[in-house]
Design a protein around this motif. Structure first.
Motif, PDB file in Angstrom:
ATOM      1  N   THR A 173      19.396 -35.489 -25.242  1.00  0.00           N
ATOM      2  CA  THR A 173      19.298 -35.808 -23.818  1.00  0.00           C
ATOM      3  C   THR A 173      19.831 -37.209 -23.557  1.00  0.00           C
ATOM      4  OG1 THR A 173      17.362 -34.380 -23.554  1.00  0.00           O
ATOM      5  CG2 THR A 173      17.740 -36.041 -21.857  1.00  0.00           C
ATOM      6  N   LYS A 180      20.863 -40.065 -20.598  1.00  0.00           N
ATOM      7  CA  LYS A 180      20.650 -40.450 -19.212  1.00  0.00           C
ATOM      8  C   LYS A 180      21.377 -41.755 -18.948  1.00  0.00           C
ATOM      9  CE  LYS A 180      16.998 -41.427 -15.795  1.00  0.00           C
ATOM     10  NZ  LYS A 180      17.475 -40.479 -14.785  1.00  0.00           N
ATOM     11  N   THR A 212      22.053 -44.597 -15.929  1.00  0.00           N
ATOM     12  CA  THR A 212      21.547 -45.087 -14.651  1.00  0.00           C
ATOM     13  C   THR A 212      22.295 -46.345 -14.242  1.00  0.00           C
ATOM     14  OG1 THR A 212      19.340 -44.251 -15.218  1.00  0.00           O
ATOM     15  CG2 THR A 212      19.483 -45.808 -13.383  1.00  0.00           C
ATOM     16  N   ASP A 216      21.336 -42.244 -10.369  1.00  0.00           N
ATOM     17  CA  ASP A 216      21.448 -41.583 -11.669  1.00  0.00           C
ATOM     18  C   ASP A 216      22.900 -41.138 -11.797  1.00  0.00           C
ATOM     19  OD1 ASP A 216      18.773 -41.860 -12.346  1.00  0.00           O
ATOM     20  OD2 ASP A 216      18.207 -39.984 -11.368  1.00  0.00           O
ATOM     21  N   GLU A 230      22.688 -37.228 -16.131  1.00  0.00           N
ATOM     22  CA  GLU A 230      21.499 -36.851 -16.897  1.00  0.00           C
ATOM     23  C   GLU A 230      21.755 -35.488 -17.499  1.00  0.00           C
ATOM     24  OE1 GLU A 230      16.624 -36.659 -16.609  1.00  0.00           O
ATOM     25  OE2 GLU A 230      17.821 -37.083 -14.813  1.00  0.00           O
ATOM     26  N   SER A 231      21.474 -35.345 -18.772  1.00  0.00           N
ATOM     27  CA  SER A 231      21.735 -34.082 -19.456  1.00  0.00           C
ATOM     28  C   SER A 231      21.051 -32.933 -18.718  1.00  0.00           C
ATOM     29  CB  SER A 231      21.210 -34.134 -20.896  1.00  0.00           C
ATOM     30  OG  SER A 231      21.904 -35.107 -21.641  1.00  0.00           O
ATOM     31  N   SER A 238      28.651 -37.848 -20.454  1.00  0.00           N
ATOM     32  CA  SER A 238      28.064 -39.023 -19.808  1.00  0.00           C
ATOM     33  C   SER A 238      29.085 -40.153 -19.728  1.00  0.00           C
ATOM     34  CB  SER A 238      26.810 -39.489 -20.559  1.00  0.00           C
ATOM     35  OG  SER A 238      27.117 -39.960 -21.858  1.00  0.00           O
ATOM     36  N   SER A 268      21.685 -31.448  -8.023  1.00  0.00           N
ATOM     37  CA  SER A 268      21.160 -32.804  -8.144  1.00  0.00           C
ATOM     38  C   SER A 268      20.598 -33.344  -6.833  1.00  0.00           C
ATOM     39  CB  SER A 268      22.267 -33.752  -8.620  1.00  0.00           C
ATOM     40  OG  SER A 268      23.251 -33.904  -7.606  1.00  0.00           O
TER      41      SER A 268
END
Length: 208
Positions: free
Chosen positions: A51, A53, A55, A69, A72-73, A87, A151
């Motif tokens: 995972t 993420k 930001t 964000d 995010e996975s 990402s 999202s």
């Protein structure tokens, strides 16, 4: 974090590992390492075995403030290498000027079908009135199609796009049942291809 740093390096995004915070810090090209946290930057963390993420932050008083964000996975079976690459692509787009958005890609696809009368609900969704004579200010109050991403934002970068959903709304502007169009399974999709498909669906629906 080495796999994340490698993915960022592969597409030319400057980044380094902050051992104190245990995050990767990515920043715009031309910003020296000593000045990264004095301007906008992106932190990338790895949670668990896959995972990722990312930001975006900006400096403030007394602390930094999250802007968005960036990535995010999503749900679905992927590898850490895939998540690192996806990402990294999202972070690269975040630092692009002007910053591309999935919503912008969708609007361009709709325009190719002559659909330009679209209302924007605070960056969360778009409304396409069923009646083209409806004023933009009233689009959400009557029969329309709403288009949103999983999202809950249309301003995410295309590289973080996970699929458009389209709902019908009645004469009071209330949603009716399940989505009539939904793309993907929660994983990242090709934003341009999905936007073209969603726009074609909207055009066919309005032409009925």
């Amino acid at each position: 974090m080495a796999i994340v740093l490698s993915a960022l390096s592969d597409i030319g995004v400057p980044a380094f590992y902050d051992q104190g915070e245990m995050v990767v810090l990515a920043h715009p090209a031309g910003t020296s390492r000593n000045h990264v946290v004095t301007g906008e930057h992106v932190t990338i963390t790895v949670l668990g075995d896959r995972t990722v993420k990312a930001t975006a932050w900006k400096p403030g008083s007394p602390d930094y403030h999250p802007i968005a964000d960036v990535y995010e996975s999503p749900a679905g079976e992927t590898t850490l290498a895939q998540e690192a690459a996806q990402s990294a692509a999202a972070v690269a787009q975040w630092f692009t000027e002007p910053r591309p958005t999935a919503g912008g890609v969708l609007l361009a696809a709709l325009a190719e079908h002559g659909i330009t009368h679209v209302a924007d609900h605070r960056g969360m969704s778009y409304a396409v009135p069923v009646d083209p004579d409806t004023q933009s200010a009233d689009a959400y109050n009557g029969p329309h199609l709403s288009i949103a991403d999983r999202s809950a934002s249309v301003d995410h970068v295309p590289a973080a796009h996970t699929g458009w959903s389209i709902f019908t709304h009645d004469r009071n502007g209330e949603p009716v049942g399940d989505p009539i169009y939904i793309a993907g399974d929660g994983r990242v999709l090709d934003c341009h291809a999905d936007s073209r498909a969603a726009a074609a669906f909207v055009a066919a629906y309005l032409a009925r």
